[in-house]
Scaffold this motif. Structure first.
Motif, PDB file in Angstrom:
ATOM      1  N   UNK A  32       0.852  -1.189   0.000  1.00  0.00           N
ATOM      2  CA  UNK A  32       0.000   0.000   0.000  1.00  0.00           C
ATOM      3  C   UNK A  32       0.888   1.239   0.000  1.00  0.00           C
ATOM      4  N   UNK A  33       0.867   2.000  -1.084  1.00  0.00           N
ATOM      5  CA  UNK A  33       1.747   3.160  -1.262  1.00  0.00           C
ATOM      6  C   UNK A  33       1.462   4.290  -0.279  1.00  0.00           C
ATOM      7  N   UNK A  34       0.332   4.250   0.399  1.00  0.00           N
ATOM      8  CA  UNK A  34      -0.032   5.332   1.314  1.00  0.00           C
ATOM      9  C   UNK A  34       0.611   5.197   2.691  1.00  0.00           C
ATOM     10  N   UNK A  35       1.314   4.127   2.928  1.00  0.00           N
ATOM     11  CA  UNK A  35       1.927   3.939   4.235  1.00  0.00           C
ATOM     12  C   UNK A  35       0.867   3.670   5.288  1.00  0.00           C
ATOM     13  N   UNK A  36       1.183   3.955   6.556  1.00  0.00           N
ATOM     14  CA  UNK A  36       0.237   3.609   7.610  1.00  0.00           C
ATOM     15  C   UNK A  36      -0.455   4.807   8.271  1.00  0.00           C
ATOM     16  N   UNK A  37      -0.274   6.005   7.744  1.00  0.00           N
ATOM     17  CA  UNK A  37      -0.945   7.188   8.299  1.00  0.00           C
ATOM     18  C   UNK A  37      -1.484   8.070   7.177  1.00  0.00           C
ATOM     19  N   UNK A  38      -2.665   8.662   7.407  1.00  0.00           N
ATOM     20  CA  UNK A  38      -3.333   9.521   6.426  1.00  0.00           C
ATOM     21  C   UNK A  38      -3.930  10.716   7.150  1.00  0.00           C
ATOM     22  N   UNK A  39      -3.651  11.919   6.663  1.00  0.00           N
ATOM     23  CA  UNK A  39      -4.279  13.140   7.153  1.00  0.00           C
ATOM     24  C   UNK A  39      -5.119  13.694   6.011  1.00  0.00           C
ATOM     25  N   UNK A  40      -6.427  13.553   6.093  1.00  0.00           N
ATOM     26  CA  UNK A  40      -7.324  14.053   5.054  1.00  0.00           C
ATOM     27  C   UNK A  40      -7.456  15.565   5.160  1.00  0.00           C
ATOM     28  N   UNK A  41      -7.442  16.256   4.030  1.00  0.00           N
ATOM     29  CA  UNK A  41      -7.575  17.722   4.017  1.00  0.00           C
ATOM     30  C   UNK A  41      -8.811  18.116   3.206  1.00  0.00           C
ATOM     31  N   UNK A  42      -9.323  19.305   3.477  1.00  0.00           N
ATOM     32  CA  UNK A  42     -10.550  19.780   2.834  1.00  0.00           C
ATOM     33  C   UNK A  42     -10.260  20.531   1.535  1.00  0.00           C
ATOM     34  N   UNK A  43      -9.514  19.921   0.638  1.00  0.00           N
ATOM     35  CA  UNK A  43      -9.129  20.553  -0.628  1.00  0.00           C
ATOM     36  C   UNK A  43     -10.249  20.462  -1.653  1.00  0.00           C
ATOM     37  N   UNK A  44     -10.483  21.555  -2.359  1.00  0.00           N
ATOM     38  CA  UNK A  44     -11.444  21.591  -3.475  1.00  0.00           C
ATOM     39  C   UNK A  44     -12.833  21.083  -3.101  1.00  0.00           C
ATOM     40  N   UNK A  45     -13.203  21.243  -1.841  1.00  0.00           N
ATOM     41  CA  UNK A  45     -14.519  20.797  -1.348  1.00  0.00           C
ATOM     42  C   UNK A  45     -14.790  19.338  -1.671  1.00  0.00           C
ATOM     43  N   UNK A  46     -13.744  18.554  -1.723  1.00  0.00           N
ATOM     44  CA  UNK A  46     -13.864  17.135  -2.052  1.00  0.00           C
ATOM     45  C   UNK A  46     -14.249  16.346  -0.807  1.00  0.00           C
ATOM     46  N   UNK A  47     -14.637  15.110  -1.019  1.00  0.00           N
ATOM     47  CA  UNK A  47     -14.925  14.203   0.085  1.00  0.00           C
ATOM     48  C   UNK A  47     -13.695  14.127   0.983  1.00  0.00           C
ATOM     49  N   UNK A  48     -13.888  13.915   2.279  1.00  0.00           N
ATOM     50  CA  UNK A  48     -12.802  14.065   3.251  1.00  0.00           C
ATOM     51  C   UNK A  48     -11.637  13.101   3.101  1.00  0.00           C
ATOM     52  N   UNK A  49     -11.730  12.074   2.282  1.00  0.00           N
ATOM     53  CA  UNK A  49     -10.552  11.218   2.100  1.00  0.00           C
ATOM     54  C   UNK A  49     -10.052  11.209   0.655  1.00  0.00           C
ATOM     55  N   UNK A  50     -10.396  12.254  -0.107  1.00  0.00           N
ATOM     56  CA  UNK A  50      -9.925  12.362  -1.485  1.00  0.00           C
ATOM     57  C   UNK A  50      -8.512  12.912  -1.553  1.00  0.00           C
ATOM     58  N   UNK A  51      -8.239  13.966  -0.796  1.00  0.00           N
ATOM     59  CA  UNK A  51      -6.911  14.579  -0.772  1.00  0.00           C
ATOM     60  C   UNK A  51      -6.332  14.426   0.620  1.00  0.00           C
ATOM     61  N   UNK A  52      -5.037  14.164   0.684  1.00  0.00           N
ATOM     62  CA  UNK A  52      -4.436  14.021   1.997  1.00  0.00           C
ATOM     63  C   UNK A  52      -2.926  14.007   1.957  1.00  0.00           C
ATOM     64  N   UNK A  53      -2.389  14.105   3.136  1.00  0.00           N
ATOM     65  CA  UNK A  53      -0.951  13.966   3.359  1.00  0.00           C
ATOM     66  C   UNK A  53      -0.795  12.574   3.960  1.00  0.00           C
ATOM     67  N   UNK A  54       0.099  11.785   3.398  1.00  0.00           N
ATOM     68  CA  UNK A  54       0.156  10.393   3.834  1.00  0.00           C
ATOM     69  C   UNK A  54       1.567   9.900   4.035  1.00  0.00           C
ATOM     70  N   UNK A  55       1.645   8.737   4.650  1.00  0.00           N
ATOM     71  CA  UNK A  55       2.915   8.064   4.856  1.00  0.00           C
ATOM     72  C   UNK A  55       3.439   7.482   3.554  1.00  0.00           C
ATOM     73  N   UNK A  56       4.339   6.528   3.684  1.00  0.00           N
ATOM     74  CA  UNK A  56       5.017   5.991   2.523  1.00  0.00           C
ATOM     75  C   UNK A  56       5.529   4.601   2.866  1.00  0.00           C
ATOM     76  N   UNK A  57       5.508   3.705   1.902  1.00  0.00           N
ATOM     77  CA  UNK A  57       6.054   2.370   2.130  1.00  0.00           C
ATOM     78  C   UNK A  57       7.423   2.183   1.481  1.00  0.00           C
TER      79      UNK A  57
END
Length: 66
Positions: A32-57
């Motif tokens: 999983x390329x997102x790693x083990x942590x996800x911070x969802x951000x309110x970008x472009x009024x998108x759904x809360x898990x569309x854009x985020x800052x994430x970990x890395x594998x």
């Protein structure tokens, strides 16, 4: 690849082991390329898990665009 939103955003959710929905990879899997942590951000009024800052594998890919 989607364009990166520009601006100031709020963190609207925090998810541990978020699934990678686009490729149907469950959260917590080593591939999983997102790693083990996800911070969802309110970008472009998108759904809360569309854009985020994430970990890395893969440490060697940090600071590189995939």
């Amino acid at each position: 690849m989607d364009k990166i939103p520009v601006g100031f955003f709020k963190v609207v959710n925090k998810i541990k082991n978020r699934p990678y929905y686009k490729r149907k990879i469950p959260g917590g899997y080593p591939c999983n390329h997102l790693g083990n942590r996800w911070l969802g951000i309110n970008a472009n009024r998108a759904y809360v898990d569309t854009y985020g800052i994430h970990g890395n594998n893969n440490e060697s890919s940090i600071f590189k665009r995939n």
